[in-house]
Write a protein that holds these residues in place. Structure first.
Motif, PDB file in Angstrom:
ATOM      1  N   SER A  55     -44.675 -29.771 -19.131  1.00 44.39           N
ATOM      2  CA  SER A  55     -45.186 -31.142 -19.212  1.00 44.39           C
ATOM      3  C   SER A  55     -46.507 -31.277 -18.467  1.00 44.39           C
ATOM      4  O   SER A  55     -47.459 -31.912 -18.957  1.00 44.39           O
ATOM      5  N   THR A  68     -49.102 -29.604 -20.458  1.00 42.38           N
ATOM      6  CA  THR A  68     -49.440 -30.428 -21.623  1.00 42.38           C
ATOM      7  C   THR A  68     -50.374 -31.560 -21.232  1.00 42.38           C
ATOM      8  O   THR A  68     -51.376 -31.849 -21.916  1.00 42.38           O
ATOM      9  N   ARG A  69     -50.016 -32.220 -20.096  1.00 36.92           N
ATOM     10  CA  ARG A  69     -50.887 -33.307 -19.634  1.00 36.92           C
ATOM     11  C   ARG A  69     -52.270 -32.770 -19.239  1.00 36.92           C
ATOM     12  O   ARG A  69     -53.308 -33.388 -19.536  1.00 36.92           O
TER      13      ARG A  69
END
Length: 254
Positions: free
Chosen positions: A175, A178-179
């Protein structure tokens, strides 16, 4: 009484007569292995045994000891040779029955007395102890197996917990990446837009300069000066064309 019961003594003709008390009141009744016998009856049995040579004879001490040793060896051997408790019980039972079957005719026919109850007790005691040992060993094995299964279960739970923690960290890291990728992509898009905007403004500025030089050349009457203005305008246009080729490339880094 003499005449009525014994025919004045004729009943004893040719008979062996033992004279003695035969009642409990005379303390002449005794408890024997064959029950309660009166004194004269005991004397008659002794005389009968003497006449026929049928006294009970115990075995010698070394044979007695050998019987005990054989009982111990047979019991221990059955425990070692028979891992199955049921088979061991059968073997011990056969050994006990066989020894009893041998001893009974020896006692009845030869008057030979050898220990029976003791060796049979030894066989039974060894059988019970072997069964107790099997039970203890089986219980210990079950406890060890339960402990191993418990340890394996705890290890499995710890592994599952570690896998879950690893998956959670991987998910968090994914995550975050991804960010971060989204942020970098946004920054890259913004950078690309800014670079294109800058290049576009540079192109416009060069175009404005070229247009101003073109407009200014319309007011010049001197041929030499006009040549200089025209050459300067062409150079600016050349720079604008080269710049346009450069910033329209797909890879701005090159």
């Amino acid at each position: 009484y003499w005449s009525r019961n014994y025919d004045s003594g004729a009943a004893f003709d040719g008979a062996l007569v033992v004279i003695g008390a035969a009642g409990n009141c005379q303390h002449d009744e005794h408890l024997t292995p064959f029950g309660v016998l009166a004194g004269p009856e005991i004397q008659l049995n002794v005389m009968n045994a003497t006449l026929h040579g049928e006294f009970i004879r115990p075995v010698s001490s070394w044979i007695d000891a050998m019987i005990w040793v054989l009982a111990v060896v047979a019991g221990a051997g059955s425990g070692i040779a028979c891992p199955s408790p049921k088979l061991r019980i059968v073997v011990l039972s056969v050994l006990a029955a066989g020894w009893a079957a041998i001893q009974v005719p020896l006692f009845n026919r030869a008057g030979l007395f050898a220990p029976i109850a003791g060796p049979l007790f030894v066989l039974g005691a060894i059988g019970v102890m072997s069964l107790a040992y099997d039970l203890i060993r089986s219980t210990a094995e079950q406890i060890r197996l339960r402990f191993a299964l418990s340890e394996r279960k705890r290890a499995q739970e710890a592994l599952e917990s570690a896998n879950a923690e690893l998956e959670r960290r991987v998910a968090e890291r994914t995550s975050e990446l991804t960010r971060a990728n989204a942020t970098l992509s946004a920054l890259l898009d913004e950078k690309t837009v800014l670079l294109k905007e800058i290049h576009h403004r540079v192109k416009n500025n060069l175009q404005i300069i070229s247009s101003l030089l073109n407009l200014q050349s319309g007011y010049i009457e001197d041929p030499v000066a006009l040549i200089f203005f025209t050459e300067s305008r062409n150079r600016v246009r050349l720079m604008a064309l080269i710049h346009e080729k450069l910033y329209q490339s797909e890879d701005l880094a090159k």
